[in-house]
Design a protein around this motif. Structure first.
Motif, PDB file in Angstrom:
ATOM      1  N   THR A  20      -3.391  11.543   1.222  1.00 41.50           N
ATOM      2  CA  THR A  20      -4.077  11.266  -0.040  1.00 41.50           C
ATOM      3  C   THR A  20      -5.567  11.593   0.051  1.00 41.50           C
ATOM      4  OG1 THR A  20      -2.498   9.499  -0.522  1.00 41.50           O
ATOM      5  CG2 THR A  20      -4.556   9.503  -1.767  1.00 41.50           C
ATOM      6  N   PHE A  27       2.680   9.533  -2.743  1.00 41.25           N
ATOM      7  CA  PHE A  27       2.799  10.070  -1.398  1.00 41.25           C
ATOM      8  C   PHE A  27       3.481   9.075  -0.460  1.00 41.25           C
ATOM      9  CE2 PHE A  27      -0.877  13.159  -2.165  1.00 41.25           C
ATOM     10  CZ  PHE A  27      -0.015  14.240  -2.244  1.00 41.25           C
ATOM     11  N   LEU A  28       3.170   7.806  -0.633  1.00 39.29           N
ATOM     12  CA  LEU A  28       3.798   6.774   0.183  1.00 39.29           C
ATOM     13  C   LEU A  28       5.301   6.729  -0.067  1.00 39.29           C
ATOM     14  CD1 LEU A  28       3.424   4.368   2.142  1.00 39.29           C
ATOM     15  CD2 LEU A  28       2.988   2.919   0.145  1.00 39.29           C
ATOM     16  N   ALA A  79       0.411   8.460   4.637  1.00 35.94           N
ATOM     17  CA  ALA A  79       0.181   8.621   3.203  1.00 35.94           C
ATOM     18  C   ALA A  79      -1.309   8.513   2.870  1.00 35.94           C
ATOM     19  CB  ALA A  79       0.978   7.581   2.427  1.00 35.94           C
TER      20      ALA A  79
END
Length: 320
Positions: A206, A311-312, A202
């Motif tokens: 990012t 995103f995580l 992630a």
């Protein structure tokens, strides 16, 4: 030749001075007789009958009204006025560009320091097993997540709503880094919920997304600052959906619904990141004031943090 006789060949004597008045003969020894109006001497005007003043024969030597009423010199000075106005405009544009450049450098420097602090603090929660196990769900340190979440929310509201907090130097920088520290703890506790590999993936995604969005914001020809009202309305709708999801989540949890919401939030804050960067860079329809460097730093920093968390969440749900 007797006295009073003029010699032959000489002109008669010339009398100087004004001509003498000729009064009628009287016995008064040269004074006018009673009953006769006294006449002025020949060649002198009557009182009150003086002629009107004539124009001065030499206008450039005529007396002036005074030093404060001098007429402007002849000639056209509009060309000089245009040159002076253009020079002033150029000087103002140069000064504004210099101030904007210093503002951009300060904002991105602060954001870089904030991200470095966040990465350092979050690494402790990811790679230190004792800290990670303490703050994970079911451990004794769940209060760390709750306290950091509440404090970060309160400090974020204070920084964004109070101009006195974010403008009074150096306390605005103290408040900024205190907020960054609390937010970093919150991010670290969230990262502790997931595996280290998911967090690193992630983080990499990012970083690539933020770099690409920054290039789009700086070199893109479009102006997203005109669409701030649309972004605001979209954020309001998403917030309402999140609140409803939070209430429903106490009774029913669907991971695909959370995945869809994470995608929407990530796209929304990607647009906000482009918007905030263009507001900082200037040269668009709207721009942020150079005095608001703390506010601008908080906005860009929170855009990046929220994109990372989404995103995580997406990668964590996809792998689970």
């Amino acid at each position: 030749m007797g006295q009073g006789d003029q010699p032959m060949g000489y002109p008669p004597p010339v009398s100087y001075g004004p001509p003498q008045p000729e009064y009628p003969p009287s016995g008064g020894g040269g004074y006018p007789q009673a009953g006769y109006a006294q006449q002025p001497p020949a060649g002198y005007p009557m009182p009150g009958s003086y002629p009107p003043p004539q124009a001065h024969p030499l206008p450039h030597m005529a007396p002036q009204a005074g030093p404060h009423h001098k007429p402007p010199p002849p000639g056209n000075f509009s060309g000089y006025d245009q040159e002076a106005a253009q020079a002033a405009a150029n000087a103002g544009s140069f000064a504004e560009a210099l101030v904007r450049k210093q503002f951009v450098r300060k904002v991105f420097s602060l954001v870089f320091l904030q991200l470095c602090i966040t990465i350092g603090v979050a690494s402790c929660f990811i790679f230190v097993d004792a800290v990670r196990e303490y703050v994970r769900p079911g451990g004794d340190g769940q209060w760390v997540f709750i306290v950091s979440w509440v404090l970060s929310l309160v400090m974020l509201i204070g920084l964004t709503c109070s101009t006195r907090i974010r403008r009074k130097h150096p306390w605005n920088l103290v408040a900024l880094f205190a907020f960054t520290l609390v937010e970093s703890v919150l991010v670290g506790t969230i990262c502790a919920y997931w595996q280290s590999s998911v967090v690193l993936e992630a983080f990499a995604v990012t970083g690539a997304a933020v770099a690409g969005l920054t290039l789009v914001a700086v070199f893109g020809k479009f102006d997203i600052t005109k669409k701030g009202h649309i972004l605001g309305m979209a954020a309001g709708v998403v917030l309402m959906v999140l609140l409803v999801t939070l209430l429903i989540g106490f009774f029913y949890v669907n991971k695909w619904w959370y995945l869809a919401i994470s995608v929407v939030v990530a796209l929304l804050f990607a647009a906000f990141l482009v918007y905030d960067i263009q507001m900082v860079m200037g040269g668009r329809a709207n721009a942020i004031s150079p005095d608001e460097y703390v506010y601008a730093s908080v906005q860009i920093y929170m855009d990046i943090i929220i994109i990372f968390l989404q995103f995580l969440n997406i990668m964590g749900i996809a792998q689970s």
